[in-house]
Each structure stands twice: as structure tokens, then as C-alpha cells.
Design an enzyme around this catalytic site. Sequence first.
Site, mmCIF file in Angstrom:
data_model
loop_
_atom_site.group_PDB
_atom_site.id
_atom_site.type_symbol
_atom_site.label_atom_id
_atom_site.label_comp_id
_atom_site.label_asym_id
_atom_site.label_seq_id
_atom_site.Cartn_x
_atom_site.Cartn_y
_atom_site.Cartn_z
ATOM 1 N N CYS A 116 0.819 -1.225 0.000
ATOM 2 C CA CYS A 116 0.000 0.000 0.000
ATOM 3 C C CYS A 116 0.845 1.265 0.000
ATOM 4 O O CYS A 116 0.353 2.357 -0.271
ATOM 5 C CB CYS A 116 -0.956 -0.015 1.178
ATOM 6 S SG CYS A 116 -2.082 -1.412 1.056
ATOM 7 N N HIS A 256 -3.806 7.015 2.018
ATOM 8 C CA HIS A 256 -4.107 5.667 1.543
ATOM 9 C C HIS A 256 -5.524 5.302 2.011
ATOM 10 O O HIS A 256 -5.928 5.654 3.115
ATOM 11 C CB HIS A 256 -3.083 4.689 2.119
ATOM 12 C CG HIS A 256 -3.390 3.257 1.839
ATOM 13 N ND1 HIS A 256 -3.681 2.808 0.578
ATOM 14 C CD2 HIS A 256 -3.471 2.163 2.662
ATOM 15 C CE1 HIS A 256 -3.918 1.497 0.631
ATOM 16 N NE2 HIS A 256 -3.807 1.090 1.878
ATOM 17 N N ASN A 286 -9.933 -0.585 -1.145
ATOM 18 C CA ASN A 286 -8.465 -0.507 -1.066
ATOM 19 C C ASN A 286 -7.860 -1.110 -2.337
ATOM 20 O O ASN A 286 -7.883 -2.323 -2.513
ATOM 21 C CB ASN A 286 -8.011 -1.262 0.182
ATOM 22 C CG ASN A 286 -6.507 -1.190 0.393
ATOM 23 O OD1 ASN A 286 -5.767 -0.740 -0.476
ATOM 24 N ND2 ASN A 286 -6.051 -1.656 1.550
HETATM 25 O O1 UT7 Z 1 -3.918 -1.439 3.202
HETATM 26 C C1 UT7 Z 1 -3.365 -2.528 3.871
HETATM 27 C C2 UT7 Z 1 -3.452 -2.331 5.308
HETATM 28 N N1 UT7 Z 1 -4.676 -2.862 5.823
HETATM 29 C C3 UT7 Z 1 -5.377 -2.161 6.673
HETATM 30 O O2 UT7 Z 1 -5.036 -1.047 6.986
HETATM 31 C C4 UT7 Z 1 -6.562 -2.844 7.304
HETATM 32 C C5 UT7 Z 1 -6.567 -2.607 8.798
HETATM 33 N N2 UT7 Z 1 -7.638 -3.273 9.488
HETATM 34 C C6 UT7 Z 1 -8.944 -2.927 9.341
HETATM 35 O O3 UT7 Z 1 -9.284 -2.086 8.566
HETATM 36 C C7 UT7 Z 1 -9.936 -3.570 10.284
HETATM 37 O O4 UT7 Z 1 -9.263 -4.279 11.295
HETATM 38 C C8 UT7 Z 1 -10.941 -4.526 9.582
HETATM 39 C C9 UT7 Z 1 -11.888 -3.736 8.727
HETATM 40 C C10 UT7 Z 1 -10.181 -5.543 8.751
HETATM 41 C C11 UT7 Z 1 -11.778 -5.240 10.639
HETATM 42 O O5 UT7 Z 1 -12.423 -4.308 11.490
HETATM 43 P P1 UT7 Z 1 -12.362 -4.458 13.072
HETATM 44 O O6 UT7 Z 1 -13.173 -3.388 13.639
HETATM 45 O O7 UT7 Z 1 -10.898 -4.482 13.440
HETATM 46 O O8 UT7 Z 1 -13.068 -5.847 13.296
HETATM 47 P P2 UT7 Z 1 -12.492 -7.131 14.000
HETATM 48 O O9 UT7 Z 1 -11.485 -7.804 13.139
HETATM 49 O O10 UT7 Z 1 -12.108 -6.774 15.402
HETATM 50 O O11 UT7 Z 1 -13.794 -8.038 14.031
HETATM 51 C C12 UT7 Z 1 -14.942 -7.687 14.808
HETATM 52 C C13 UT7 Z 1 -16.000 -8.742 14.595
HETATM 53 C C14 UT7 Z 1 -15.468 -10.169 14.737
HETATM 54 O O12 UT7 Z 1 -16.447 -10.939 15.366
HETATM 55 P P3 UT7 Z 1 -16.337 -11.257 16.960
HETATM 56 O O13 UT7 Z 1 -15.033 -11.995 17.110
HETATM 57 O O14 UT7 Z 1 -16.337 -9.935 17.617
HETATM 58 O O15 UT7 Z 1 -17.553 -12.081 17.187
HETATM 59 C C15 UT7 Z 1 -15.318 -10.627 13.304
HETATM 60 O O16 UT7 Z 1 -15.428 -12.014 13.168
HETATM 61 O O17 UT7 Z 1 -16.537 -8.646 13.268
HETATM 62 C C16 UT7 Z 1 -16.467 -9.926 12.631
HETATM 63 N N3 UT7 Z 1 -16.266 -9.737 11.199
HETATM 64 C C17 UT7 Z 1 -17.270 -9.506 10.326
HETATM 65 N N4 UT7 Z 1 -18.592 -9.425 10.487
HETATM 66 C C18 UT7 Z 1 -19.342 -9.180 9.405
HETATM 67 C C19 UT7 Z 1 -15.091 -9.707 10.513
HETATM 68 N N5 UT7 Z 1 -15.321 -9.487 9.211
HETATM 69 C C20 UT7 Z 1 -16.657 -9.353 9.070
HETATM 70 C C21 UT7 Z 1 -17.490 -9.109 7.970
HETATM 71 N N6 UT7 Z 1 -18.827 -9.025 8.179
HETATM 72 N N7 UT7 Z 1 -17.001 -8.945 6.719
#
Ligand code: UT7
Length: 331
Positions: A116, A256, A286
Site C-alpha cells: 500500500c 491511503h 483498497n
Molecule cells: O492497506 C493494507 C493495510 N490494511 C489495513 O489497513 C486494514 C486494517 N484493518 C482494518 O481495517 C480492520 O481491522 C478490519 C476492517 C479488517 C476489521 O475491522 P475491526 O473493527 O478491526 O473488526 P475485528 O477484526 O475486530 O472483528 C470484529 C467482529 C469479529 O467478530 P467477533 O469476534 O467480535 O464475534 C469478526 O469475526 O466482526 C467480525 N467480522 C465480520 N462481520 C461481518 C469480521 N469481518 C466481518 C465481515 N462481516 N465482513
Amino acid sequence: MKKPFSAAITGISHYLPEQRLTNADLEKMVETNDEWIRSRTGIAERRILEDGKGTSYLVNKAMDILLEQKSLDPKDIDLIIVATITPDMIFPATACLVQEYLGAKNAWAFDLSAACCGFLYALVVGAQFVETGAHKKVAVIGADKMSSVVDYTDRETCILFGDGAGAVLLEPAEENMGLHDFILHADGSGKKHLNQLGGGSLHPATHETVDQKLHYIRQQGREVFRFAVPSMAEVSAQILERNGLVGKDIDLFVPHQANKRIIDGTLKRLNLPEERAAINIDRYANTAAGTIPIALSEAVEQGRVKRGDTILLASAGAGYTWGSALLTWAY
Ligand code: UT7
């Protein structure tokens, strides 16, 4: 240290494939929903390049627009740098495929891999050749076909990415124009949190690597998020500070586009209102190396940028890599 020349962006273009993949489409593919995706990422839809076409197709399209816009003879291009993590093939470089397509017979060409941060890295590398006087016209392109490495059964990653390309031309400029400063970082300890393990020399493609899905992106989102917010905010604040600027001196901030919440965190740290930022994550998600040049190109197209404007670019991503660049718009 005074440089013999300044390097400025003198032309910019972008290309996005037409096919849209909406949150509603993804709801039918994995256990997710529009509300979750929008509230956690800010994404509503992304663009997908059809099968049978690779990243070079995106680059070629963006370059066609740029050449026409500048009435530029491809034979006048000295160097082509394509920042990508989704090259058409392991080798030859996608930049060589582009060089052939354009008929840029006098250009040398190479790919740069910084995920990225790819466009930022490539911009700074390309600028060095202009600043020393070695080259007069350098094409720098950030492009990725992220759909080619996304596992569309993994809801944690498949919602995040899209395909697209942005291209700039770098030329010598007056002293107070163009790229003024940059800060670039790398920290390889981040490799465990965001990677694509299969297909390289460590894990060459085998039936086993495919069965284990090693040819797809793997991300520990929460870990990467925890790294990205402070890194992008810090490196943006740092470059302003060391150039005697504050947030309100920035006419356009081009971050980004990985997550709207990461962008919001950086804006808050810089004390910048959202109107000063180029944000298109809702429409394109992204696109890795594509995000910054696409967002900047759209802002230019919309008339949001004028000669003399102060522009801040910032990114953070796989590697880890992160950085910022400060420029004055030259045209
Ligand atoms: O450009 C490259 C660099 N990448 C980035 O900068 C990405 C950085 N990370 C992020 O943007 C975020 O961490 C994500 C968008 C990937 C995830 O968001 P989050 O707020 O960190 O969610 P999380 O991973 O803590 O997940 C929260 C909950 C989980 O369920 P439990 O364990 O709380 O029951 C996940 O299983 O949301 C669940 N979950 C989803 N639910 C519905 C994860 N993906 C999804 C989904 N739809 N697509």
C-alpha cells in the site's frame, strides 16, 4: 542538501474497471452485511477487473489517458516504475510489459513492491532521477488487481479490496514546486500480520500451497489496524512539523484508502477537516498501490487542486511500510 533540480507531477490520470462489486453482492457470497462493512470500513462498493486481464491492463489504460492528456510521445519517457504487489506474472516485470505496450522504446522499466506504500515509495524513487538531472520524464504508476489475490470465501479480507491504477508524470520543475520532502519507513516484523505467502521462492506453487490457500492475502486486521492508525498519523504530523507547517496549511490531504476509520484518525491528529481530504474508499475500497494516485487524480479532475497548493500524501501497509510526502502542485 540543495538538489540540482526539483521533481514535480506535471500530469496525472487514473483508470478503474467498470464492473462493480457492491456490499449487497458480497452479502450473497459470505456471512456479512452492508451495515457492518460501511460502519467498520466506510466501503460501499469496489471495482473488479475481469478474468483474463492483469494489472498491466489497468496501467496501460491509465497511461493511455496520461499520454493523451500531455500530448506526450512515449519515446520521450526515460523511465517507467510500476508499483504493484499483483504483477501480471513473477517475471518479467509488469513495467516491461507496459513499456512494450506503450512503445516507450527509450525507457528502462522496473516494478517496485511496497504494497500500500508502493506509490509513495515509487514517487520518491522516480523523483531522485529527475532531481539529479539524469532524467526528464519519469512515469510512476501505482496499480493493483487485488481481486486476483483475494479469497472470496474469507469475509475478513474480501470486503476490503478492489482493482485500479493511477499514473503520474514527473518532470523537472521550478525550485519551489514539486516534491519537497518525504519520510519513508519499513519494519519487516509486520510480515506475520499481512502477507501472501504462496508462489514465491520460499513457498513455490504446489498443489499443497494451493490447498492451503497460500496464494491469497492473509491479514490479521485488528493487528494491522493497531499499527496503521498511529503510523500514518505520526508520519503525517512529523513531516508537517519539520517543514514548519500545521494542519491548516494543507490544501489537500491524500491518504491511503484502507479504512475510513484510519483516515479519520489521521485527520483528527492533524486537526484537519474532512473537506480537505481526498476520500473515495466508499466507491473503490483498497486498491493497494492505486489508492493515492487515483484519489489525487480524481481531486485534480474535480478542480480541487490548483498551482501552488500544498499537498500531503500518506500511507501505511504491508511490510510493514509507511510514509508521507509533501509537495507543491506545479500546474
Ligand atoms: O492497506 C493494507 C493495510 N490494511 C489495513 O489497513 C486494514 C486494517 N484493518 C482494518 O481495517 C480492520 O481491522 C478490519 C476492517 C479488517 C476489521 O475491522 P475491526 O473493527 O478491526 O473488526 P475485528 O477484526 O475486530 O472483528 C470484529 C467482529 C469479529 O467478530 P467477533 O469476534 O467480535 O464475534 C469478526 O469475526 O466482526 C467480525 N467480522 C465480520 N462481520 C461481518 C469480521 N469481518 C466481518 C465481515 N462481516 N465482513
